[in-house]
Scaffold this active site. Structure first.
Site, mmCIF file in Angstrom:
data_model
loop_
_atom_site.group_PDB
_atom_site.id
_atom_site.type_symbol
_atom_site.label_atom_id
_atom_site.label_comp_id
_atom_site.label_asym_id
_atom_site.label_seq_id
_atom_site.Cartn_x
_atom_site.Cartn_y
_atom_site.Cartn_z
ATOM 1 C CB CYS A 165 -0.915 0.003 1.211
ATOM 2 S SG CYS A 165 -1.693 -1.587 1.526
ATOM 3 C CG HIS A 303 -3.172 4.003 4.463
ATOM 4 N ND1 HIS A 303 -2.921 3.899 3.111
ATOM 5 C CD2 HIS A 303 -3.228 2.731 4.945
ATOM 6 C CE1 HIS A 303 -2.815 2.617 2.786
ATOM 7 N NE2 HIS A 303 -3.011 1.886 3.868
ATOM 8 C CE LYS A 332 -6.849 3.289 1.026
ATOM 9 N NZ LYS A 332 -6.168 4.529 1.404
ATOM 10 C CG HIS A 337 -6.437 -0.284 0.192
ATOM 11 N ND1 HIS A 337 -5.543 0.554 -0.450
ATOM 12 C CD2 HIS A 337 -5.762 -0.794 1.261
ATOM 13 C CE1 HIS A 337 -4.396 0.546 0.173
ATOM 14 N NE2 HIS A 337 -4.502 -0.258 1.231
ATOM 15 C CG PHE A 394 0.374 4.231 7.558
ATOM 16 C CD1 PHE A 394 1.614 4.829 7.742
ATOM 17 C CD2 PHE A 394 -0.773 4.960 7.826
ATOM 18 C CE1 PHE A 394 1.708 6.138 8.201
ATOM 19 C CE2 PHE A 394 -0.687 6.269 8.284
ATOM 20 C CZ PHE A 394 0.557 6.861 8.471
ATOM 21 C CG PHE A 396 -0.288 -5.950 5.439
ATOM 22 C CD1 PHE A 396 -0.726 -5.465 6.665
ATOM 23 C CD2 PHE A 396 -1.158 -6.733 4.701
ATOM 24 C CE1 PHE A 396 -1.994 -5.758 7.143
ATOM 25 C CE2 PHE A 396 -2.436 -7.026 5.169
ATOM 26 C CZ PHE A 396 -2.852 -6.536 6.394
#
Length: 413
Positions: A165, A303, A332, A337, A394, A396
């Site tokens: 992301c 985000h 979003k 996303h 932000f 994973f």
């Protein structure tokens, strides 16, 4: 060494709301949701989330077959967005072969559809002769950057960021650094992503997707809302032209904004759980890089994917730095996303907000979760002059990125 200034002079977008920037922002202004039920996804055993925000592949045959053969959907999106951005910036094809203009485009993986097709061919038969020679170029992680640079004849720096992301914002940040250091005059920067059940499934396994709204898809995702239940995957591409300030002024280019600060960092804490401390560190360092204080910021594009943990940590990080006075919204709810493309697509929409002096609200935010209180949520269109804005991403893996942009008032166009 005197660092050079970096400005944004062109934008291009292929999004779930349409295949150019006007369609993207018009859809947001009309409070449209691009999220829909995916008819054929219920054949996947165990897949809980059956909603997504797909983009439409249009006019792909304008790209000659010789070039298109190495492109999956995400590369087609990226090429079309890049062409829009170059046209918007009024940069001609001849400039792309000087070695002074580059291309940095990020994505989570290569074409998800092409990767899936490769395994579906190879696993049952183990017969490599059934694979065509261009499938590899669709699957590799730098497929979008590679295809855009090859198709457009770019001979400057070509790179691909791959941080899920945060991919697009890292691409923009890396491009800024190259221009600041004088290594490139301009770059096409951004991200691309491709929707596929295996992509949504990857988040589904982690219980990070929305699954309670399969029969009412327009009600999800719900960033910061008390009834949020996870993210909804989308696809598309956002590309921006970054350019050295003096060069842009000399050729009287339209300047959307100056990039005055950027930072990226890891949280070093957990591979899938968001970290407020890591976010605070990232945003604070971006502000420091921009030589501004939190009170100088007029808008934060969050985000905020609508995951329970991620939204909570981001709201608390924003509250710790900015308090409750800086307007915050997430996009979003409109386009899902878009993962590796999200940083660029949402930055482009934020630049339009800056230009129009209007902040788009967070769609589907009806009641703020107590865990996300303490910041200034925008729940309806808000007229406000935006001189400086912050964009967060932000990812994973504990990867954080934040970009600070400032409106430029002496644009010549």
């Amino acid at each position: 060494m005197q660092l050079k200034r970096v400005v944004i002079t062109g934008v291009g977008a292929v999004s779930p709301l349409g295949n150019d920037v006007s369609a993207l922002t018009a859809g947001i202004e009309q409070r449209k949701s691009a999220v829909r039920y995916m008819d054929d996804w219920n054949r996947y055993i165990g897949l809980r989330s059956l909603v997504a925000a797909p983009a439409e592949v249009k006019n792909e045959k304008l790209i000659p077959r010789q070039n298109r053969r190495s492109m999956g959907r995400m590369s087609i999106f990226a090429v079309q967005a890049a062409q829009q951005a170059l046209s918007d910036a009024d940069i001609g094809k001849e400039a792309l072969s000087t070695g002074r203009i580059g291309c940095i485009i990020g994505s989570t993986t290569g074409s998800a559809q092409s990767i899936s097709e490769t395994f579906e061919i190879m696993v049952p038969t183990k017969d490599l002769t059934q694979l065509n020679s261009t499938k590899f170029f669709q699957c590799i992680s730098h497929t979008a950057a590679m295809n855009v640079s090859q198709y457009l004849g770019i001979t400057g720096c070509v790179m691909a960021t791959s941080a899920a992301c945060a991919s697009a914002l890292q691409a923009i940040g890396a491009g800024c650094d190259l221009i600041r250091l004088g290594k490139q005059d301009a770059l096409l920067c951004g991200g691309a992503e491709e929707l596929h059940p295996t992509v949504t499934g990857s988040f589904d396994i982690l219980f990070a997707t929305s699954s309670n709204y399969n029969q009412s898809p327009h009600k999800t995702p719900r960033p910061f809302d008390v009834k949020r239940d996870g993210l909804v995957c989308g696809e598309g591409s956002g590309i921006l032209v970054l350019e050295e300030y003096e060069r842009a002024v000399a050729r009287k280019a339209k300047i959307y904004a100056e990039v005055i600060g950027y930072h990226t960092c890891g949280n070093g804490a957990h591979i899938s759980q968001s970290s407020r401390a890591g976010m605070v560190s990232c945003i604070s360092n971006a502000l420091s890089n921009a030589h501004i204080e939190p009170k100088d910021v007029d808008y934060i594009n969050a985000h905020a994917t609508a995951t329970v943990q991620g939204d909570k940590e981001e709201a608390q990080a924003i509250g710790e730095i900015f308090g409750s006075h800086v307007p915050v919204s997430s996009l979003k709810g409109y386009i899902g996303h878009t993962l590796g493309a999200s940083g660029a697509l949402e930055l482009i929409a934020s630049l339009v907000m800056m230009e129009k002096g209007c902040i788009y609200p967070t769609l589907n935010l009806e009641k703020v979760d107590p865990d996300c209180e303490g910041i200034c949520h925008v729940m309806k269109p808000l007229g406000k002059e935006i001189k400086i804005m912050v964009k967060n991403c932000f990812a994973f893996g504990g990867i954080n990125a934040a970009l600070v942009c400032k409106r430029v008032t002496n644009s010549k166009k």
